[in-house]
Structures are given as structure tokens and as C-alpha cells.
Design a protein around this motif. Structure first.
Motif, mmCIF file in Angstrom:
data_model
loop_
_atom_site.group_PDB
_atom_site.id
_atom_site.type_symbol
_atom_site.label_atom_id
_atom_site.label_comp_id
_atom_site.label_asym_id
_atom_site.label_seq_id
_atom_site.Cartn_x
_atom_site.Cartn_y
_atom_site.Cartn_z
ATOM 1 N N ASP A 100 35.030 46.646 39.670
ATOM 2 C CA ASP A 100 34.863 45.194 39.592
ATOM 3 C C ASP A 100 34.387 44.843 38.185
ATOM 4 O OD1 ASP A 100 34.282 42.437 40.029
ATOM 5 O OD2 ASP A 100 33.772 42.869 42.119
ATOM 6 N N ASP A 101 34.978 43.824 37.604
ATOM 7 C CA ASP A 101 34.585 43.414 36.257
ATOM 8 C C ASP A 101 33.387 42.471 36.264
ATOM 9 O OD1 ASP A 101 36.322 41.467 37.426
ATOM 10 O OD2 ASP A 101 36.574 40.548 35.463
ATOM 11 N N MET A 102 33.003 41.997 37.424
ATOM 12 C CA MET A 102 31.848 41.104 37.544
ATOM 13 C C MET A 102 30.618 41.954 37.874
ATOM 14 S SD MET A 102 33.183 38.176 36.905
ATOM 15 C CE MET A 102 31.925 37.031 37.381
ATOM 16 N N GLU A 103 29.735 42.085 36.902
ATOM 17 C CA GLU A 103 28.600 42.984 37.032
ATOM 18 C C GLU A 103 27.755 42.721 38.276
ATOM 19 O OE1 GLU A 103 24.829 43.855 34.282
ATOM 20 O OE2 GLU A 103 26.760 44.141 33.269
ATOM 21 N N GLY A 104 27.501 41.473 38.578
ATOM 22 C CA GLY A 104 26.687 41.139 39.751
ATOM 23 C C GLY A 104 27.339 41.602 41.049
ATOM 24 N N GLU A 105 28.626 41.367 41.178
ATOM 25 C CA GLU A 105 29.366 41.802 42.379
ATOM 26 C C GLU A 105 29.377 43.324 42.475
ATOM 27 O OE1 GLU A 105 30.712 39.861 44.677
ATOM 28 O OE2 GLU A 105 30.705 37.905 43.698
ATOM 29 N N LEU A 106 29.563 43.966 41.345
ATOM 30 C CA LEU A 106 29.613 45.419 41.282
ATOM 31 C C LEU A 106 28.307 46.024 41.779
ATOM 32 C CD1 LEU A 106 31.394 47.802 40.158
ATOM 33 C CD2 LEU A 106 30.091 47.562 38.063
ATOM 34 N N ASP A 154 43.954 47.696 52.826
ATOM 35 C CA ASP A 154 43.323 46.572 53.527
ATOM 36 C C ASP A 154 42.469 45.793 52.540
ATOM 37 O OD1 ASP A 154 42.526 44.876 55.632
ATOM 38 O OD2 ASP A 154 42.227 46.555 57.005
ATOM 39 N N ASN A 155 41.894 44.699 53.006
ATOM 40 C CA ASN A 155 41.061 43.832 52.186
ATOM 41 C C ASN A 155 39.668 43.734 52.785
ATOM 42 O OD1 ASN A 155 40.708 41.669 50.079
ATOM 43 N ND2 ASN A 155 40.268 40.481 51.917
ATOM 44 N N LEU A 156 38.672 43.738 51.933
ATOM 45 C CA LEU A 156 37.289 43.485 52.320
ATOM 46 C C LEU A 156 36.823 42.238 51.591
ATOM 47 C CD1 LEU A 156 36.009 47.123 51.878
ATOM 48 C CD2 LEU A 156 36.200 45.921 54.061
ATOM 49 N N GLU A 157 36.289 41.309 52.339
ATOM 50 C CA GLU A 157 35.779 40.099 51.691
ATOM 51 C C GLU A 157 34.408 40.371 51.102
ATOM 52 O OE1 GLU A 157 36.158 36.356 53.759
ATOM 53 O OE2 GLU A 157 37.880 37.099 54.875
ATOM 54 N N LYS A 158 34.149 39.739 49.972
ATOM 55 C CA LYS A 158 32.835 39.823 49.334
ATOM 56 C C LYS A 158 31.898 38.846 50.014
ATOM 57 C CE LYS A 158 34.740 40.910 44.770
ATOM 58 N NZ LYS A 158 34.849 40.446 43.384
ATOM 59 N N PRO A 159 30.639 39.159 50.173
ATOM 60 C CA PRO A 159 30.003 40.415 49.816
ATOM 61 C C PRO A 159 30.380 41.525 50.797
ATOM 62 C CG PRO A 159 28.408 39.021 50.905
ATOM 63 C CD PRO A 159 29.675 38.213 50.758
ATOM 64 N N VAL A 203 28.011 56.719 45.191
ATOM 65 C CA VAL A 203 28.752 55.565 44.680
ATOM 66 C C VAL A 203 28.902 55.683 43.173
ATOM 67 C CG1 VAL A 203 28.850 53.050 44.541
ATOM 68 C CG2 VAL A 203 27.749 54.138 46.506
ATOM 69 N N GLU A 204 30.143 55.585 42.729
ATOM 70 C CA GLU A 204 30.424 55.510 41.309
ATOM 71 C C GLU A 204 31.145 54.197 41.081
ATOM 72 O OE1 GLU A 204 32.357 59.102 40.041
ATOM 73 O OE2 GLU A 204 30.685 60.328 40.742
ATOM 74 N N TYR A 205 31.033 53.678 39.879
ATOM 75 C CA TYR A 205 31.619 52.364 39.650
ATOM 76 C C TYR A 205 32.231 52.262 38.273
ATOM 77 C CZ TYR A 205 26.873 51.852 37.823
ATOM 78 O OH TYR A 205 25.694 52.043 37.167
ATOM 79 N N ALA A 206 33.236 51.395 38.217
ATOM 80 C CA ALA A 206 33.945 51.141 36.964
ATOM 81 C C ALA A 206 34.022 49.640 36.766
ATOM 82 C CB ALA A 206 35.351 51.731 37.032
ATOM 83 N N GLY A 207 33.887 49.224 35.515
ATOM 84 C CA GLY A 207 33.925 47.804 35.186
ATOM 85 C C GLY A 207 35.311 47.278 34.887
ATOM 86 N N ASP A 208 36.300 48.181 34.839
ATOM 87 C CA ASP A 208 37.683 47.731 34.640
ATOM 88 C C ASP A 208 38.644 48.798 35.152
ATOM 89 O OD1 ASP A 208 38.499 49.619 32.463
ATOM 90 O OD2 ASP A 208 37.058 48.497 31.266
ATOM 91 N N THR A 218 38.352 47.954 45.211
ATOM 92 C CA THR A 218 38.631 47.334 43.919
ATOM 93 C C THR A 218 38.816 45.830 43.992
ATOM 94 O OG1 THR A 218 40.078 47.382 41.970
ATOM 95 C CG2 THR A 218 41.122 47.817 44.092
ATOM 96 N N ASP A 219 38.242 45.180 43.002
ATOM 97 C CA ASP A 219 38.538 43.772 42.789
ATOM 98 C C ASP A 219 40.003 43.701 42.363
ATOM 99 O OD1 ASP A 219 38.131 41.013 42.421
ATOM 100 O OD2 ASP A 219 37.467 41.275 40.354
ATOM 101 N N ILE A 220 40.642 42.599 42.602
ATOM 102 C CA ILE A 220 42.048 42.459 42.224
ATOM 103 C C ILE A 220 42.178 41.821 40.847
ATOM 104 C CG2 ILE A 220 44.236 41.339 42.797
ATOM 105 C CD1 ILE A 220 43.562 43.718 44.589
#
Length: 169
Positions: free
Chosen positions: A44-50, A140-145, A64-69, A90-92
Motif C-alpha cells: 500500500d502506498d498510503m503509509e497510514g493504511e499500511l 478476492d477483495n478485502l475492504e479497508k480497514p 507481516v512484511e510490507y511494501a510501499g509500492d 495489495t492496494d490497487i
């Protein structure tokens, strides 16, 4: 245990809180979702959401590992041992490489785990968008949060359908 959890969910709903928020205040109750031994990659490119998604998953015991892009995500996937990640969330809509491009890259790779579960993280669960995502290799899709119980349910459904059955035992 299940009855205690159902009661907590009911109380949380009445208070207008999420079940996770209500559970944080009760240290006597074990987490209802246990992802110990599971590794997730969140993109996710949005730090807060990530960080919100990361923290929710960490509470379940997951790695949990994470990527900003997308480019960073593809690099992390390529440099991981095959089968290390159990799912990619992943964010779209991201600059440089979006969630659809990540998915296509992974699906077209020669890795044995190219069929890894990939779920989109979005603000909407539009049926038209979900159809588009699935046509492009997203399971599939997961809605935030992020909601652990919905994630677990969707992983179980995918396992029942024979999609990456080793993910949920």
C-alpha cells in the motif's frame, strides 16, 4: 470460547466499535484469529493504511512484511523463498506499479508459488471492480480497514475451492 467471542462482537457492534477494538480491552480472551506461522505481504502506498493493516495482522501472530509500492513488492516476492508468503494483500491504485500489474507479474512468473493468494485492499467492494480484479488474477477483495475475521473466512473459502489449500488448515 466461541460464545464469549460472539458476545464480544455483539457488544462491540452495539457500541459502534469493531470487534478487534473491543477485544483489545480484554486481555483474558485469546485472539479468535490465529495466524501464527503465516507470512503476509501487504502492499500500500498510503503509509497510514499500511501500518493499520500491518498492526491488525501482527495482533493475530502473523509475520507481516510490507511494501510501499509495487516494484518493492515484486522485489520482495522474487527474493523470498518459494511458498514463504501465504498471501499478498495489495492496494490497487498506486503509482509506479499498481495492484493489477503486481498480480500479473507474479502470475506470469516461473515460480512454483505464482498461484499465491492475492487479495485487493480497497475502500469499496463494488461487484464490477471485483469482477475486473478476478479477471486479472486477484482472488478476492478485502475492504479497508482490514478485518481479521473476514480475511480468515475468505482464506477458508479459497481453501475449500482448492485455491492454495495449504494456506488455511
Amino acid at each position: 470460547m466461541l460464545q464469549k467471542f460472539i458476545e464480544k462482537c455483539r457488544r462491540a457492534w452495539e457500541k459502534g466499535q469493531t470487534a478487534e477494538k473491543d477485544m483489545e480491552t480484554d486481555e483474558t480472551m485469546e485472539p479468535a484469529v490465529d495466524f501464527r506461522g503465516y507470512a503476509f505481504l501487504i502492499v500500500d502506498d498510503m503509509e497510514g493504511e499500511l501500518y493499520q493493516s500491518r498492526n491488525i495482522l501482527l495482533k493475530s501472530g502473523a509475520t507481516v512484511e510490507y511494501a510501499g509500492d509495487g516494484i518493492q513488492a515484486v522485489s520482495m516476492f522474487n527474493n523470498s523463498a518459494e511458498g514463504y508468503y501465504k498471501a499478498i494483500l495489495t492496494d490497487i491504485n498506486m503509482p509506479v506499479m499498481d495492484g493489477i500489474q503486481i498480480t500479473k507479474y507474479i502470475r506470469n512468473s516461473q515460480r512454483k508459488d505464482a498461484g499465491i493468494i492475492i487479495m485487493s485492499l480497497s475502500d469499496t467492494g463494488s461487484p464490477m471492480l471485483l469482477k475486473y480484479y478476478k479477471e486479472n488474477g486477484i482472488h478476492d477483495n478485502l475492504e479497508k480497514p482490514l478485518n481479521l475475521y473476514i480475511l480468515k473466512e475468505k482464506l477458508e473459502q479459497l481453501a475449500e475451492m482448492g485455491t492454495c489449500a495449504s494456506v488455511v488448515e
